[in-house]
Design a protein around this motif. Structure first.
Motif, PDB file in Angstrom:
ATOM      1  N   VAL A  96       8.252  16.796  27.951  1.00 41.58           N
ATOM      2  CA  VAL A  96       7.014  17.209  27.276  1.00 41.58           C
ATOM      3  C   VAL A  96       6.541  18.581  27.716  1.00 41.58           C
ATOM      4  CG1 VAL A  96       6.255  14.842  26.872  1.00 41.58           C
ATOM      5  CG2 VAL A  96       5.607  16.001  28.998  1.00 41.58           C
ATOM      6  N   HIS A  97       7.047  19.064  28.850  1.00 45.59           N
ATOM      7  CA  HIS A  97       6.641  20.384  29.337  1.00 45.59           C
ATOM      8  C   HIS A  97       7.661  21.475  29.005  1.00 45.59           C
ATOM      9  CE1 HIS A  97       4.207  17.702  32.055  1.00 45.59           C
ATOM     10  NE2 HIS A  97       3.290  18.514  31.576  1.00 45.59           N
ATOM     11  N   GLY A 102       8.053  21.424  23.603  1.00 40.97           N
ATOM     12  CA  GLY A 102       7.550  20.128  24.032  1.00 40.97           C
ATOM     13  C   GLY A 102       8.551  18.999  23.997  1.00 40.97           C
ATOM     14  N   PHE A 103       9.829  19.299  23.835  1.00 41.77           N
ATOM     15  CA  PHE A 103      10.864  18.275  23.922  1.00 41.77           C
ATOM     16  C   PHE A 103      12.157  18.920  24.420  1.00 41.77           C
ATOM     17  CE2 PHE A 103      11.384  20.064  19.734  1.00 41.77           C
ATOM     18  CZ  PHE A 103      12.753  20.091  19.517  1.00 41.77           C
TER      19      PHE A 103
END
Length: 321
Positions: A96-97, A102-103
């Motif tokens: 998520v980071h 975000g993937f």
């Protein structure tokens, strides 16, 4: 690269090194000269994360590809059959980071003469982000760590110096790494590589003694000479006005190249003087194209459908002389 479910489009590249005659066309061509006979040859499975991000053609007609969302390296046969060679581990936080996206995703891919595959994996975590290697019949292994707050994207291989070059679309950097692995060097941090808010340096190729790179946010094609000592020379902007430019491939006619324009779902023919024309459009079946490769006079265009969310595919076209 792309941004999932966004009007900004990411890079992605995949291609099947199939001979055109062995693949069944499914759409009519609306291509413009010098391309003709454009048709969709392979449909990928979006539900399985088969969003093609990059390609490495192999002898015999097969191709190796990265499926970005699937975190996979795959072999695609001449007939379009897909065999998964490796699936990369999920980061502890799920990715998520991962900067900008975000993937976690597998990105740039190259193949050495001995069949070794080198590729990039971006996760937003220090333990997984970096340059990876997959030897024939082996398991994937990270050989160089890259900054977790960056987004490695395009990859190029200089077999003569055994050097890998990788763009970082968030940090605006081109890294160099020996094929044996080790600590990466910031080969260029020129301002022309920087992002203006989403993704900067993206596609990457070695051509006529220089590294050529695209900048997705700025819509530019850049040329950076490789100096005799291996250092980066002065950056020169070769073309502008190419919105959402991702990967590209030289046609074999000087500095002329074909460029994937991800957002508008187009392919542009860029001349050596920087002028360009659109030669493929959504009418040909493009769905956020991410990568281009050439084998002889056959052009391979990969669409990842990151934004359109339908029909990721491989399109083939003929490059007329």
């Amino acid at each position: 690269m792309f941004k999932k479910l966004s009007t900004s489009a990411l890079s992605a590249a995949v291609v099947v090194a199939a001979a055109a005659a062995t693949l069944t066309p499914t759409s009519a061509s609306a291509a413009c000269a010098p391309l003709s006979g454009a048709r969709i040859a392979v449909h990928f499975d979006l539900a399985k994360g088969q969003t093609p991000e990059n390609i490495a053609l192999a002898p015999g007609g097969a191709a190796y590809v990265t499926f970005a969302e699937g975190r996979q390296i795959a072999e695609v046969s001449r007939t379009g059959a897909i065999r998964i060679l490796a699936t990369l581990p999920v980061p502890a936080d799920g990715g998520v980071h991962t900067p900008a996206l975000g993937f976690p995703l597998t990105v740039g891919l190259v193949r050495a003469h001995d069949g070794t595959l080198y590729f990039l994996y971006a996760t937003g975590t220090a333990d997984l982000t970096g340059v990876w290697r997959l030897r024939p019949g082996g398991q994937p292994q990270r050989i160089a760590a890259l900054p977790a707050d960056g987004l490695p994207n395009g990859l190029a291989l200089d077999p003569h110096t055994r050097t890998l070059y990788a763009t970082d679309s968030v940090l605006g950097t081109i890294w160099s790494v020996p094929t044996a692995g080790g600590t990466p060097t910031a080969w260029s941090t020129a301002p022309e590589l920087a992002s203006t808010g989403f993704l900067g340096a993206n596609g990457l190729k070695i051509h006529n003694g220089a590294l050529w790179a695209t900048n997705l946010d700025k819509g530019t094609v850049l040329r950076i000479p490789i100096l005799p000592g291996g250092q980066a020379g002065e950056v020169r902007t070769e073309a502008t006005g190419l919105p959402g430019i991702d990967d590209f491939a030289f046609t074999g006619h000087g500095d002329q190249l074909l460029a994937a324009l991800n957002g508008p779902s187009e392919v542009a023919l860029v001349q050596g003087d920087g002028s360009h024309s659109i030669v493929l459009t959504p009418a040909d079946g493009l769905q956020n194209p991410t990568s281009i490769a050439l084998r002889g006079d056959t052009v391979y265009v990969l669409s990842a459908a990151y934004v359109t969310a339908k029909d990721p595919n491989l399109l083939l076209a003929h490059l007329d002389e």
